[in-house]
Design an enzyme around this catalytic site. Sequence first.
Site, PDB file in Angstrom:
ATOM      1  N   TRP A 261      31.737  45.995  28.960  1.00 52.20           N
ATOM      2  CA  TRP A 261      30.741  46.130  27.927  1.00 52.20           C
ATOM      3  C   TRP A 261      30.785  45.480  26.676  1.00 52.20           C
ATOM      4  O   TRP A 261      29.597  45.603  26.339  1.00 52.20           O
ATOM      5  CB  TRP A 261      31.417  47.367  26.871  1.00 52.20           C
ATOM      6  CG  TRP A 261      33.003  46.973  27.374  1.00 52.20           C
ATOM      7  CD1 TRP A 261      34.419  47.966  28.021  1.00 52.20           C
ATOM      8  CD2 TRP A 261      34.106  46.830  26.560  1.00 52.20           C
ATOM      9  NE1 TRP A 261      35.383  47.785  27.453  1.00 52.20           N
ATOM     10  CE2 TRP A 261      35.290  46.940  26.114  1.00 52.20           C
ATOM     11  CE3 TRP A 261      32.889  45.839  25.027  1.00 52.20           C
ATOM     12  CZ2 TRP A 261      36.112  46.577  25.739  1.00 52.20           C
ATOM     13  CZ3 TRP A 261      34.419  44.946  24.760  1.00 52.20           C
ATOM     14  CH2 TRP A 261      35.715  45.592  24.688  1.00 52.20           C
TER      15      TRP A 261
ATOM     16  N   GLU B  62      36.084  39.504  38.402  1.00 47.78           N
ATOM     17  CA  GLU B  62      36.218  38.320  37.779  1.00 47.78           C
ATOM     18  C   GLU B  62      37.355  40.019  36.697  1.00 47.78           C
ATOM     19  O   GLU B  62      36.411  40.361  36.244  1.00 47.78           O
ATOM     20  CB  GLU B  62      35.132  37.890  36.814  1.00 47.78           C
ATOM     21  CG  GLU B  62      36.129  37.430  35.220  1.00 47.78           C
ATOM     22  CD  GLU B  62      34.688  36.021  34.620  1.00 47.78           C
ATOM     23  OE1 GLU B  62      34.243  36.320  33.989  1.00 47.78           O
ATOM     24  OE2 GLU B  62      34.218  35.785  35.831  1.00 47.78           O
ATOM     25  N   LEU B  63      38.643  39.387  36.362  1.00 54.00           N
ATOM     26  CA  LEU B  63      39.104  40.194  35.851  1.00 54.00           C
ATOM     27  C   LEU B  63      39.702  40.008  34.280  1.00 54.00           C
ATOM     28  O   LEU B  63      38.966  39.500  33.457  1.00 54.00           O
ATOM     29  CB  LEU B  63      40.305  41.131  36.684  1.00 54.00           C
ATOM     30  CG  LEU B  63      39.991  40.681  38.080  1.00 54.00           C
ATOM     31  CD1 LEU B  63      40.540  41.640  39.388  1.00 54.00           C
ATOM     32  CD2 LEU B  63      38.853  42.340  38.022  1.00 54.00           C
TER      33      LEU B  63
END
Length: 477
Positions: free
Chosen positions: A149, A244-245
């Site tokens: 987001w 991709e954290l």
Amino acid sequence: MKTLQNLIGGKWEDSQSSTLHDLVNPATEDVIARYPGGSPDDVDRAVDAAVEAQPGWAELPVAERVEHLTRWAVEIADHAEELAELECQEMGKPVALGRSFIDGGVQGFRTAVEEALTYPFVETLPGADGGGTTILRHPLGATAVITPWNFPVPMVLGALGPLLASGNTVVVKPSERSPLSTARLFELSTLPPGVVNLVLGDARAGAPLVEHDQIRLVHFTGSVEAGRRIGAGTGGRLCRSILELGGKDPVVVDSGVDPVATAAAIAFGAFVNTGQICTSMERIYVHQDIAEAFVGALVDAASTYALGDGHDAETVLGPLVDARQRDIVHRHVTDAVERGARVHTGGVVPKRKGFFYPATVLTDVDDSMLVMTEETFGPIAPVVVVSSFEEGLERASSSRFALGATVYTHNPDHAAAAAGIPAGVTWINQWQGGGPERLYEPAGDSGMGATGARAAYDAATRPATIHTAPATVSTPS
């Protein structure tokens, strides 16, 4: 009140879900749209559309695919201001800031797409036996992209370029916390029906998408917990994933730098987009020789980050995306204070409408505190004073996260030593530096899967080798 729809096979249609959620402007707390909760039926239809469209899209010459995608990029660029306005409404980013990131995202998309014109989809090599070897890089098929987001439009564009230019089709599920700008982005699509599809919702759409047996790659950007579940699921069915954290990016500040100028640069890295960036500066290790001047300058810089609605040109710091995220940020600050940290500025929830939180500077922090060990994702700058550059590097490297890192030094030996930080990207003397040739893979809890430049095309294709031996002709007896 607008109710957002899915884009499936080139047609906008209502979700099969009976649940609608309010999308709230985080600066005003007003409801600005409604979006569906999502359903497996929506996902099935979108994946079917992507699967059906994929062979025809892959059969187009590469140059023709690039032309289609470039045409879309022009349309997006023409509506960049409108998209920035929508991002401001849904997640609070100041319009001017959002516009700059969208402009950069469009340019990055175009650069990535043009890479297809030189990527070796077909490569012919001589064989040692006199024959020939051809390496073909095939598209994977239907793929899934799930975006976060904090940068709705740029993150979609960053994922889509190589996937689409390689001949794959895509189903995108944006975060349910910021679907408005992504829906508009897809309204602007000039691509053939089914090449890009959009499904909205929460985990009721996300889970069936990543678990779908016709999806050949999942590109996910989001939380560590969700990434672990996705990685386990895709691994179990031998489906590729790019994850991709989280990040807990360190900054090491050496003794020889200008403390005032460096503090201003770090304030930007810690506070821009209200700290809601995966590579935000979340752990700051400063040499004791300049610590006092640095902290004073950092506090001064923090005072310039004015809170407000992102439509106001005076606003530098918009709200956090929602009340839940603000609660996380304030919990980290409260935990640090209870364990002995000192607040130099900020650290208090403003008494006003909207999910605002001030730019906050902390000192006397240690690794027992959440603000130093967990991803905060807010405008918090925790500072640790170290006795040497070597101590700073060692502490910067001690984390379960390994996404990005930044080092400020004028010492060439120290700059060389910074390469030892286990991060996907390490910036020296300029946060977020570098160009489109950047190639990286996060490590640890920050994810897996190389991306950027040609690595993104490698991930989006499946290589196959065809070897042709020399023809032999038998002689009649």
